[in-house]
Design a protein around this motif. Structure first.
Motif, PDB file in Angstrom:
ATOM      1  N   ASP A  31       0.849  -1.187   0.000  1.00  7.11           N
ATOM      2  CA  ASP A  31       0.000   0.000   0.000  1.00  7.11           C
ATOM      3  C   ASP A  31       0.895   1.250   0.000  1.00  7.11           C
ATOM      4  O   ASP A  31       2.100   1.165   0.201  1.00  7.11           O
ATOM      5  N   ILE A  32       0.272   2.385  -0.236  1.00  6.52           N
ATOM      6  CA  ILE A  32       1.058   3.608  -0.435  1.00  6.52           C
ATOM      7  C   ILE A  32       1.684   4.154   0.832  1.00  6.52           C
ATOM      8  O   ILE A  32       2.407   5.153   0.775  1.00  6.52           O
ATOM      9  N   SER A  33       1.473   3.491   1.954  1.00  4.16           N
ATOM     10  CA  SER A  33       2.208   3.897   3.161  1.00  4.16           C
ATOM     11  C   SER A  33       3.679   3.479   3.061  1.00  4.16           C
ATOM     12  O   SER A  33       4.488   3.920   3.861  1.00  4.16           O
ATOM     13  N   HIS A  34       3.992   2.672   2.059  1.00  2.00           N
ATOM     14  CA  HIS A  34       5.372   2.238   1.802  1.00  2.00           C
ATOM     15  C   HIS A  34       5.944   3.076   0.656  1.00  2.00           C
ATOM     16  O   HIS A  34       5.619   2.830  -0.510  1.00  2.00           O
ATOM     17  N   PRO A  35       6.762   4.059   0.950  1.00  2.00           N
ATOM     18  CA  PRO A  35       7.314   4.906  -0.116  1.00  2.00           C
ATOM     19  C   PRO A  35       8.282   4.127  -0.992  1.00  2.00           C
ATOM     20  O   PRO A  35       8.823   3.089  -0.585  1.00  2.00           O
ATOM     21  N   LEU A  36       8.485   4.635  -2.181  1.00  2.00           N
ATOM     22  CA  LEU A  36       9.516   4.062  -3.044  1.00  2.00           C
ATOM     23  C   LEU A  36      10.867   4.441  -2.455  1.00  2.00           C
ATOM     24  O   LEU A  36      11.098   5.609  -2.138  1.00  2.00           O
ATOM     25  N   THR A  37      11.757   3.473  -2.336  1.00  2.00           N
ATOM     26  CA  THR A  37      13.067   3.740  -1.742  1.00  2.00           C
ATOM     27  C   THR A  37      14.200   3.596  -2.739  1.00  2.00           C
ATOM     28  O   THR A  37      15.348   3.858  -2.397  1.00  2.00           O
ATOM     29  N   GLU A  38      13.880   3.171  -3.953  1.00  2.00           N
ATOM     30  CA  GLU A  38      14.904   3.054  -4.993  1.00  2.00           C
ATOM     31  C   GLU A  38      14.271   3.308  -6.351  1.00  2.00           C
ATOM     32  O   GLU A  38      13.052   3.231  -6.507  1.00  2.00           O
ATOM     33  N   ASP A  39      15.122   3.615  -7.315  1.00  2.00           N
ATOM     34  CA  ASP A  39      14.656   3.860  -8.673  1.00  2.00           C
ATOM     35  C   ASP A  39      13.920   2.633  -9.209  1.00  2.00           C
ATOM     36  O   ASP A  39      14.298   1.489  -8.891  1.00  2.00           O
ATOM     37  N   VAL A  40      12.886   2.880 -10.017  1.00  2.00           N
ATOM     38  CA  VAL A  40      12.148   1.792 -10.660  1.00  2.00           C
ATOM     39  C   VAL A  40      11.939   2.126 -12.128  1.00  2.00           C
ATOM     40  O   VAL A  40      11.831   3.285 -12.510  1.00  2.00           O
ATOM     41  N   ASP A  41      11.913   1.083 -12.928  1.00  2.00           N
ATOM     42  CA  ASP A  41      11.610   1.258 -14.346  1.00  2.00           C
ATOM     43  C   ASP A  41      10.109   1.451 -14.554  1.00  2.00           C
ATOM     44  O   ASP A  41       9.690   2.253 -15.377  1.00  2.00           O
ATOM     45  N   VAL A  42       9.323   0.687 -13.792  1.00  2.00           N
ATOM     46  CA  VAL A  42       7.867   0.746 -13.909  1.00  2.00           C
ATOM     47  C   VAL A  42       7.252   0.790 -12.511  1.00  2.00           C
ATOM     48  O   VAL A  42       7.588  -0.033 -11.659  1.00  2.00           O
ATOM     49  N   LEU A  43       6.363   1.737 -12.320  1.00  2.00           N
ATOM     50  CA  LEU A  43       5.570   1.821 -11.096  1.00  2.00           C
ATOM     51  C   LEU A  43       4.115   1.627 -11.481  1.00  2.00           C
ATOM     52  O   LEU A  43       3.539   2.445 -12.199  1.00  2.00           O
ATOM     53  N   PHE A  44       3.522   0.518 -11.053  1.00  2.00           N
ATOM     54  CA  PHE A  44       2.091   0.311 -11.192  1.00  2.00           C
ATOM     55  C   PHE A  44       1.453   0.962  -9.973  1.00  2.00           C
ATOM     56  O   PHE A  44       1.786   0.608  -8.840  1.00  2.00           O
ATOM     57  N   LEU A  45       0.550   1.912 -10.210  1.00  2.00           N
ATOM     58  CA  LEU A  45      -0.081   2.633  -9.114  1.00  2.00           C
ATOM     59  C   LEU A  45      -1.587   2.455  -9.194  1.00  2.00           C
ATOM     60  O   LEU A  45      -2.212   2.815 -10.188  1.00  2.00           O
ATOM     61  N   GLY A  46      -2.158   1.901  -8.117  1.00  2.00           N
ATOM     62  CA  GLY A  46      -3.583   1.613  -8.089  1.00  2.00           C
ATOM     63  C   GLY A  46      -4.361   2.509  -7.156  1.00  2.00           C
ATOM     64  O   GLY A  46      -3.905   2.839  -6.059  1.00  2.00           O
ATOM     65  N   SER A  47      -5.545   2.884  -7.599  1.00  2.00           N
ATOM     66  CA  SER A  47      -6.429   3.735  -6.809  1.00  2.00           C
ATOM     67  C   SER A  47      -7.860   3.486  -7.261  1.00  2.00           C
ATOM     68  O   SER A  47      -8.104   2.655  -8.126  1.00  2.00           O
ATOM     69  N   ALA A  48      -8.780   4.218  -6.679  1.00  2.00           N
ATOM     70  CA  ALA A  48     -10.190   4.062  -7.029  1.00  2.00           C
ATOM     71  C   ALA A  48     -10.893   5.404  -6.946  1.00  2.00           C
ATOM     72  O   ALA A  48     -10.439   6.310  -6.259  1.00  2.00           O
ATOM     73  N   VAL A  49     -11.999   5.491  -7.650  1.00  2.00           N
ATOM     74  CA  VAL A  49     -12.830   6.683  -7.610  1.00  2.00           C
ATOM     75  C   VAL A  49     -13.843   6.518  -6.486  1.00  2.00           C
ATOM     76  O   VAL A  49     -14.523   5.498  -6.392  1.00  2.00           O
TER      77      VAL A  49
END
Length: 137
Positions: A31-49
Protein backbone atom coordinates in the motif's frame (compact mmCIF):
# COMPACT_ATOMS: atom_id res chain seq x y z
CA UNK A 1 13.73 -4.53 -14.97
CA UNK A 2 12.85 -3.07 -11.56
CA UNK A 3 9.10 -2.95 -10.93
CA UNK A 4 7.11 -1.63 -7.97
CA UNK A 5 3.40 -1.97 -7.23
CA UNK A 6 1.70 0.48 -4.89
CA UNK A 7 -1.99 0.96 -4.23
CA UNK A 8 -4.59 2.69 -2.08
CA UNK A 9 -7.86 1.00 -1.18
CA UNK A 10 -10.79 1.58 1.14
CA UNK A 11 -12.70 -1.56 0.19
CA UNK A 12 -10.03 -4.09 -0.74
CA UNK A 13 -10.93 -4.04 -4.44
CA UNK A 14 -7.76 -2.28 -5.56
CA UNK A 15 -5.67 -4.57 -3.37
CA UNK A 16 -6.99 -7.60 -5.30
CA UNK A 17 -5.90 -6.00 -8.57
CA UNK A 18 -2.55 -4.93 -7.11
CA UNK A 19 -1.77 -8.45 -5.94
CA UNK A 20 -2.51 -9.87 -9.40
CA UNK A 21 -0.31 -7.24 -11.05
CA UNK A 22 2.48 -7.87 -8.54
CA UNK A 23 2.30 -11.61 -9.20
CA UNK A 24 2.81 -10.94 -12.91
CA UNK A 25 5.76 -8.66 -12.12
CA UNK A 26 7.39 -10.98 -9.61
CA UNK A 27 7.23 -8.42 -6.85
CA UNK A 28 5.11 -7.55 -3.82
CA UNK A 29 2.07 -5.28 -3.81
CA UNK A 30 2.41 -2.68 -1.07
CA UNK A 31 0.00 0.00 0.00
CA UNK A 32 1.06 3.61 -0.43
CA UNK A 33 2.21 3.90 3.16
CA UNK A 34 5.37 2.24 1.80
CA UNK A 35 7.31 4.91 -0.12
CA UNK A 36 9.52 4.06 -3.04
CA UNK A 37 13.07 3.74 -1.74
CA UNK A 38 14.90 3.05 -4.99
CA UNK A 39 14.66 3.86 -8.67
CA UNK A 40 12.15 1.79 -10.66
CA UNK A 41 11.61 1.26 -14.35
CA UNK A 42 7.87 0.75 -13.91
CA UNK A 43 5.57 1.82 -11.10
CA UNK A 44 2.09 0.31 -11.19
CA UNK A 45 -0.08 2.63 -9.11
CA UNK A 46 -3.58 1.61 -8.09
CA UNK A 47 -6.43 3.74 -6.81
CA UNK A 48 -10.19 4.06 -7.03
CA UNK A 49 -12.83 6.68 -7.61
CA UNK A 50 -14.85 7.50 -4.52
CA UNK A 51 -17.37 10.22 -3.70
CA UNK A 52 -17.90 13.07 -6.16
CA UNK A 53 -15.69 11.41 -8.77
CA UNK A 54 -12.51 11.99 -6.82
CA UNK A 55 -9.90 9.66 -5.47
CA UNK A 56 -8.48 9.82 -1.99
CA UNK A 57 -6.02 12.70 -1.34
CA UNK A 58 -3.39 10.22 -0.20
CA UNK A 59 -2.66 9.26 -3.82
CA UNK A 60 -1.68 12.83 -4.62
CA UNK A 61 0.50 12.95 -1.49
CA UNK A 62 2.15 9.66 -2.42
CA UNK A 63 2.98 10.75 -5.97
CA UNK A 64 4.23 14.14 -4.87
CA UNK A 65 6.48 12.46 -2.26
CA UNK A 66 8.32 10.33 -4.82
CA UNK A 67 12.00 11.28 -4.72
CA UNK A 68 13.48 8.46 -6.81
CA UNK A 69 13.57 7.97 -10.57
CA UNK A 70 10.49 6.36 -12.13
CA UNK A 71 10.79 5.25 -15.75
CA UNK A 72 7.03 5.23 -16.20
CA UNK A 73 3.92 5.09 -14.08
CA UNK A 74 1.18 2.67 -15.11
CA UNK A 75 -2.24 3.45 -13.68
CA UNK A 76 -4.79 0.87 -12.60
CA UNK A 77 -8.09 1.58 -10.93
CA UNK A 78 -11.69 0.60 -10.30
CA UNK A 79 -14.95 2.44 -9.76
CA UNK A 80 -18.62 1.58 -9.48
CA UNK A 81 -20.07 4.51 -11.37
CA UNK A 82 -17.37 6.65 -12.91
CA UNK A 83 -14.30 6.12 -15.04
CA UNK A 84 -10.68 5.57 -14.17
CA UNK A 85 -8.33 7.70 -12.10
CA UNK A 86 -5.81 8.08 -14.91
CA UNK A 87 -6.52 11.75 -15.60
CA UNK A 88 -6.06 12.70 -11.94
CA UNK A 89 -2.95 10.53 -11.49
CA UNK A 90 -1.41 11.95 -14.68
CA UNK A 91 -1.87 15.48 -13.37
CA UNK A 92 0.00 14.62 -10.15
CA UNK A 93 2.75 12.71 -11.99
CA UNK A 94 3.35 15.61 -14.37
CA UNK A 95 4.24 17.86 -11.42
CA UNK A 96 7.07 15.43 -10.63
CA UNK A 97 8.15 14.89 -14.25
CA UNK A 98 7.09 11.24 -14.12
CA UNK A 99 5.93 9.85 -17.47
CA UNK A 100 2.58 8.08 -17.44
CA UNK A 101 1.94 5.15 -19.77
CA UNK A 102 -0.88 5.49 -22.26
CA UNK A 103 -2.18 2.06 -21.38
CA UNK A 104 -4.02 1.51 -18.13
CA UNK A 105 -6.16 -1.11 -16.45
CA UNK A 106 -9.66 -0.25 -15.29
CA UNK A 107 -12.56 -2.38 -14.12
CA UNK A 108 -15.79 -1.95 -12.22
CA UNK A 109 -15.72 -2.05 -8.44
CA UNK A 110 -18.69 -2.93 -6.27
CA UNK A 111 -20.48 -0.20 -4.34
CA UNK A 112 -23.66 -1.17 -2.51
CA UNK A 113 -25.82 -2.79 -5.22
CA UNK A 114 -23.82 -1.49 -8.17
CA UNK A 115 -21.33 -3.78 -9.94
CA UNK A 116 -22.07 -6.55 -7.45
CA UNK A 117 -19.10 -8.86 -6.91
CA UNK A 118 -16.61 -6.76 -8.85
CA UNK A 119 -13.75 -6.92 -9.25
CA UNK A 120 -14.40 -10.59 -9.86
CA UNK A 121 -12.06 -13.46 -10.75
CA UNK A 122 -12.13 -12.48 -14.44
CA UNK A 123 -11.17 -8.87 -13.59
CA UNK A 124 -8.26 -10.11 -11.46
CA UNK A 125 -7.08 -12.43 -14.26
CA UNK A 126 -7.39 -9.55 -16.74
CA UNK A 127 -5.30 -7.31 -14.47
CA UNK A 128 -2.56 -9.95 -14.36
CA UNK A 129 -2.61 -10.32 -18.17
CA UNK A 130 -2.50 -6.53 -18.52
CA UNK A 131 0.65 -6.36 -16.37
CA UNK A 132 2.27 -9.18 -18.33
CA UNK A 133 1.59 -7.31 -21.57
CA UNK A 134 2.98 -4.02 -20.22
CA UNK A 135 6.12 -5.71 -18.93
CA UNK A 136 6.69 -7.56 -22.23
CA UNK A 137 6.94 -4.28 -24.15
Amino acid sequence: MKVAVRYYTKTGHTKKLAEAIAAAAGTEALDISHPLTEDVDVLFLGSAVYAAGLMDDSIEKFVKSIDVQVGKLVNFSSAALLGSTKKQVTKFAQTKGIPVAEEEFFCKGEFKFIAKGRPNAQDVADAKRFAEKVLAQ
